[in-house]
Write a protein that holds these residues in place. Structure first.
Motif, PDB file in Angstrom:
ATOM      1  N   GLN A   1       0.832  -1.196   0.000  1.00 46.56           N
ATOM      2  CA  GLN A   1       0.000   0.000   0.000  1.00 46.56           C
ATOM      3  C   GLN A   1       0.870   1.252   0.000  1.00 46.56           C
ATOM      4  N   LYS A   2       0.482   2.253  -0.777  1.00 53.68           N
ATOM      5  CA  LYS A   2       1.192   3.529  -0.837  1.00 53.68           C
ATOM      6  C   LYS A   2       0.624   4.472   0.225  1.00 53.68           C
ATOM      7  N   LEU A   3       1.520   5.170   0.912  1.00 55.60           N
ATOM      8  CA  LEU A   3       1.109   6.049   2.001  1.00 55.60           C
ATOM      9  C   LEU A   3       1.292   7.512   1.623  1.00 55.60           C
ATOM     10  N   SER A   4       0.443   8.352   2.162  1.00 60.44           N
ATOM     11  CA  SER A   4       0.567   9.804   2.022  1.00 60.44           C
ATOM     12  C   SER A   4       1.248  10.333   3.278  1.00 60.44           C
ATOM     13  N   VAL A   5       2.578  10.489   3.195  1.00 64.65           N
ATOM     14  CA  VAL A   5       3.383  10.859   4.359  1.00 64.65           C
ATOM     15  C   VAL A   5       3.482  12.379   4.473  1.00 64.65           C
ATOM     16  N   VAL A   6       3.220  12.862   5.679  1.00 65.08           N
ATOM     17  CA  VAL A   6       3.287  14.296   5.964  1.00 65.08           C
ATOM     18  C   VAL A   6       4.641  14.672   6.560  1.00 65.08           C
ATOM     19  N   SER A   7       5.121  13.847   7.516  1.00 61.68           N
ATOM     20  CA  SER A   7       6.374  14.162   8.194  1.00 61.68           C
ATOM     21  C   SER A   7       6.883  12.920   8.902  1.00 61.68           C
ATOM     22  N   LYS A   8       8.049  13.052   9.522  1.00 59.88           N
ATOM     23  CA  LYS A   8       8.642  11.938  10.252  1.00 59.88           C
ATOM     24  C   LYS A   8       8.930  12.360  11.682  1.00 59.88           C
ATOM     25  N   SER A   9       8.602  11.477  12.640  1.00 59.37           N
ATOM     26  CA  SER A   9       8.847  11.727  14.056  1.00 59.37           C
ATOM     27  C   SER A   9       9.626  10.554  14.612  1.00 59.37           C
ATOM     28  N   GLY A  10      10.941  10.717  14.742  1.00 61.55           N
ATOM     29  CA  GLY A  10      11.776   9.610  15.197  1.00 61.55           C
ATOM     30  C   GLY A  10      11.693   8.461  14.223  1.00 61.55           C
ATOM     31  N   SER A  11      11.172   7.328  14.668  1.00 56.15           N
ATOM     32  CA  SER A  11      11.023   6.165  13.796  1.00 56.15           C
ATOM     33  C   SER A  11       9.572   5.996  13.343  1.00 56.15           C
ATOM     34  N   TRP A  12       8.815   7.108  13.320  1.00 54.95           N
ATOM     35  CA  TRP A  12       7.402   7.054  12.930  1.00 54.95           C
ATOM     36  C   TRP A  12       7.110   8.050  11.819  1.00 54.95           C
ATOM     37  N   TYR A  13       6.302   7.636  10.841  1.00 59.97           N
ATOM     38  CA  TYR A  13       5.804   8.532   9.811  1.00 59.97           C
ATOM     39  C   TYR A  13       4.416   9.034  10.198  1.00 59.97           C
ATOM     40  N   LYS A  14       4.217  10.336  10.047  1.00 61.94           N
ATOM     41  CA  LYS A  14       2.894  10.927  10.199  1.00 61.94           C
ATOM     42  C   LYS A  14       2.234  10.878   8.826  1.00 61.94           C
TER      43      LYS A  14
ATOM     44  N   ASN B   1      -1.529  10.825   6.204  1.00 60.85           N
ATOM     45  CA  ASN B   1      -2.954  11.049   6.020  1.00 60.85           C
ATOM     46  C   ASN B   1      -3.608   9.688   5.856  1.00 60.85           C
ATOM     47  N   TYR B   2      -4.563   9.359   6.735  1.00 54.51           N
ATOM     48  CA  TYR B   2      -5.180   8.038   6.741  1.00 54.51           C
ATOM     49  C   TYR B   2      -6.701   8.180   6.761  1.00 54.51           C
ATOM     50  N   ASN B   3      -7.328   7.919   5.625  1.00 58.38           N
ATOM     51  CA  ASN B   3      -8.790   8.000   5.522  1.00 58.38           C
ATOM     52  C   ASN B   3      -9.325   9.329   6.041  1.00 58.38           C
ATOM     53  N   GLY B   4      -8.636  10.409   5.660  1.00 56.00           N
ATOM     54  CA  GLY B   4      -9.074  11.745   6.069  1.00 56.00           C
ATOM     55  C   GLY B   4      -8.671  12.132   7.471  1.00 56.00           C
ATOM     56  N   ARG B   5      -7.932  11.253   8.164  1.00 55.67           N
ATOM     57  CA  ARG B   5      -7.464  11.542   9.513  1.00 55.67           C
ATOM     58  C   ARG B   5      -5.944  11.565   9.531  1.00 55.67           C
ATOM     59  N   THR B   6      -5.385  12.048  10.637  1.00 59.31           N
ATOM     60  CA  THR B   6      -3.942  11.972  10.837  1.00 59.31           C
ATOM     61  C   THR B   6      -3.615  10.682  11.571  1.00 59.31           C
ATOM     62  N   GLY B   7      -2.652   9.932  11.051  1.00 59.99           N
ATOM     63  CA  GLY B   7      -2.228   8.697  11.683  1.00 59.99           C
ATOM     64  C   GLY B   7      -0.720   8.580  11.682  1.00 59.99           C
ATOM     65  N   TYR B   8      -0.209   7.591  12.381  1.00 61.94           N
ATOM     66  CA  TYR B   8       1.240   7.368  12.481  1.00 61.94           C
ATOM     67  C   TYR B   8       1.539   5.889  12.261  1.00 61.94           C
ATOM     68  N   VAL B   9       2.608   5.617  11.484  1.00 61.79           N
ATOM     69  CA  VAL B   9       3.047   4.240  11.259  1.00 61.79           C
ATOM     70  C   VAL B   9       4.550   4.140  11.496  1.00 61.79           C
ATOM     71  N   SER B  10       5.000   2.955  11.907  1.00 62.58           N
ATOM     72  CA  SER B  10       6.430   2.730  12.130  1.00 62.58           C
ATOM     73  C   SER B  10       7.179   2.776  10.810  1.00 62.58           C
ATOM     74  N   SER B  11       8.233   3.595  10.754  1.00 59.80           N
ATOM     75  CA  SER B  11       9.001   3.735   9.509  1.00 59.80           C
ATOM     76  C   SER B  11       9.828   2.494   9.202  1.00 59.80           C
ATOM     77  N   ASP B  12       9.978   1.596  10.177  1.00 62.27           N
ATOM     78  CA  ASP B  12      10.754   0.370   9.951  1.00 62.27           C
ATOM     79  C   ASP B  12      10.084  -0.546   8.940  1.00 62.27           C
ATOM     80  N   TYR B  13       8.795  -0.348   8.733  1.00 59.91           N
ATOM     81  CA  TYR B  13       8.055  -1.217   7.835  1.00 59.91           C
ATOM     82  C   TYR B  13       7.467  -0.450   6.658  1.00 59.91           C
ATOM     83  N   VAL B  14       8.160   0.644   6.313  1.00 65.28           N
ATOM     84  CA  VAL B  14       7.778   1.457   5.161  1.00 65.28           C
ATOM     85  C   VAL B  14       9.031   1.729   4.335  1.00 65.28           C
TER      86      VAL B  14
END
Length: 444
Positions: free
Chosen positions: A141-154, A156-169
């Motif tokens: 899946q392709k992600l719409s990344v806004v920014s990075k916080s440590g090891s997390w990507y911020k 856009n997720y279904n119209g909301r703000t979400g965070y995912v671990s950058s280790d798996y992106v």
């Protein structure tokens, strides 16, 4: 394709975004030749009668609104055949096939693609495993990344703000979002906030010395910021960036992990609740990273102070992980895997010499009590290596398996999460499972 659909469904719509002139601010304002006024070089006008505004750069994203013919657009950047725009204080995307750009300047390309590499990856409400899971994304899946916080990507997720671990992106391209673990402080007495990344864009406000900024990304010598609910840009020459420490994970403080590089952590608020939180962690390049968080259940009576056979309580402690099992073919785990048959049982007769072992019917006098393995709860699971000494009466058949209500002493979660964990577990990384009330995690 968005263009063809729109020609049939909505007659041409034109959207023009005039990137306004930059007016000279008052004395003391700073920000890269901001004392001059520049004319906007590009306008963006909708050519369709009505044009959908979507939450991402593609027709598979949800519609968040629309613009109409000859409407002016505030274009931030271009991603393939889509313009990223400011839409009523939100980020939106429109097909560039139905927007006429007049001028010579092209908005910057969003040149980095972010692709999920894990089979399933939690999307969280904040940059850490302590935050709730608000959904998940899947491999490829392709992600719409806004920014990075440590090891997390911020994202856009279904119209909301979400965070995912950058280790798996996997990020491919040249642009890296800024670290959210950085603090951005204004150093000028007054600094213009502009509608675009350049002095040719209009001033939409200002910030003052010492003010902290919410930076989204960097474009050349300009920071893209959140400004009073809008997108703005400030010159990076007058902003000081200073790093701050990333939050620690709960496993960072554990002292009993030895050579384990994978940890399943099962916690509950107290001994008496059957509700559990399941988290998985993996050590990557010497640092612990969180992989998954899920809701789970324990024994009907919660955790056991001292586990006994038939007490309907789950044991606490740190245990190694044994054989994976299931009623179907191996789902892809690297653990030793055993397919359950109709005759498979687990002996729970404390007086039997086969107590707490996997056997097959018929008993032929070898035991008087055993648990049938061919049941839906054991569609998939693995053995928790509890009571390996097989001490009579101390408990048997302690598994991690499928279930959403309660267990007789095991730990359970949804089938999807069980399979995800099975695929992730790697015996070469010496995985362990820790089960404990939150108040007693300092034991580990």
């Amino acid at each position: 394709m968005e263009g063809k659909q729109l020609k049939k469904l909505m007659v041409g719509m034109a959207l023009t975004a005039t990137l306004a002139t930059a007016v000279t601010p008052g004395f003391g304002s700073i920000g890269g030749n901001q004392g001059k006024a520049y004319a906007a070089t590009v306008t963006y006008k909708v050519t369709a009668s009505k044009l959908n505004v979507r939450s991402g750069a593609g027709t598979n994203y949800g519609i968040i609104g629309s613009v109409v013919k000859d409407q002016m657009l505030s274009v931030v950047s271009k991603s393939g055949s889509w313009y990223k725009i400011n839409y009523n204080g939100r980020t939106g995307y429109v097909s560039s096939d139905y927007v006429q750009a007049s001028g010579t300047t092209t908005p910057p390309a969003e040149s980095t693609t972010y692709t999920v590499t894990a089979s399933t990856l939690n999307v969280r409400s904040g940059a850490g495993t302590s935050y709730a899971s608000i959904g998940s994304v899947t491999k490829g899946q392709k992600l719409s990344v806004v920014s990075k916080s440590g090891s997390w990507y911020k994202i856009n997720y279904n119209g909301r703000t979400g965070y995912v671990s950058s280790d798996y992106v996997q990020a491919s391209g040249t642009t890296t979002p800024p670290a959210e673990s950085t603090t951005y402080t204004v150093t000028a007495s007054t600094l213009n906030v502009r509608s675009g990344a350049g002095t040719s864009y209009a001033s939409i406000g200002s910030v003052t010395k010492g003010q902290k900024l919410s930076v989204v990304s960097k474009s050349g010598s300009w920071y893209k910021i959140n400004y009073n609910g809008r997108t703005g840009y400030v010159s990076s020459d007058y902003v000081q960036a200073s790093a701050t420490a990333s939050p620690k994970l709960v496993v960072d403080s554990f002292k009993t992990l030895g050579n384990a590089q994978q940890v399943i952590l099962v916690t509950a608020d107290n001994y008496d609740t059957k509700s559990a939180k399941i988290q998985t962690f993996e050590k990557v390049d010497g640092k612990w990273k969180q992989v998954l968080t899920a809701n789970g259940v324990l024994g009907q009576k919660g955790f056991a102070l001292s586990k006994k056979e038939g007490d309907m309580e789950s044991p606490t402690g740190k245990y190694t992980i044994g054989t994976a099992f299931g009623r179907y073919e191996n789902p892809g785990t690297k653990l030793p895997y055993r397919k359950i048959t109709a005759n498979d049982v687990w002996v729970d007769d404390s007086k039997s010499s086969l107590y707490n072992t996997w056997q097959q019917k018929p008993a032929n006098g070898r035991w008087t009590s055993a648990e049938n393995m061919d049941i839906p709860a054991y569609d998939y699971g693995f053995v928790i290596n509890y009571n390996e000494s097989r001490t009579p009466g101390n408990g048997s058949a302690i598994f991690f398996h499928v279930g959403t209500n309660y267990t007789a002493g095991c730990t359970a979660t949804s089938k999807e999460q069980v399979v995800s964990i099975l695929k992730w577990l790697n015996p070469e990384k010496n995985p362990v499972i820790i089960q404990s009330p939150v108040s007693e995690l300092d034991k580990y």
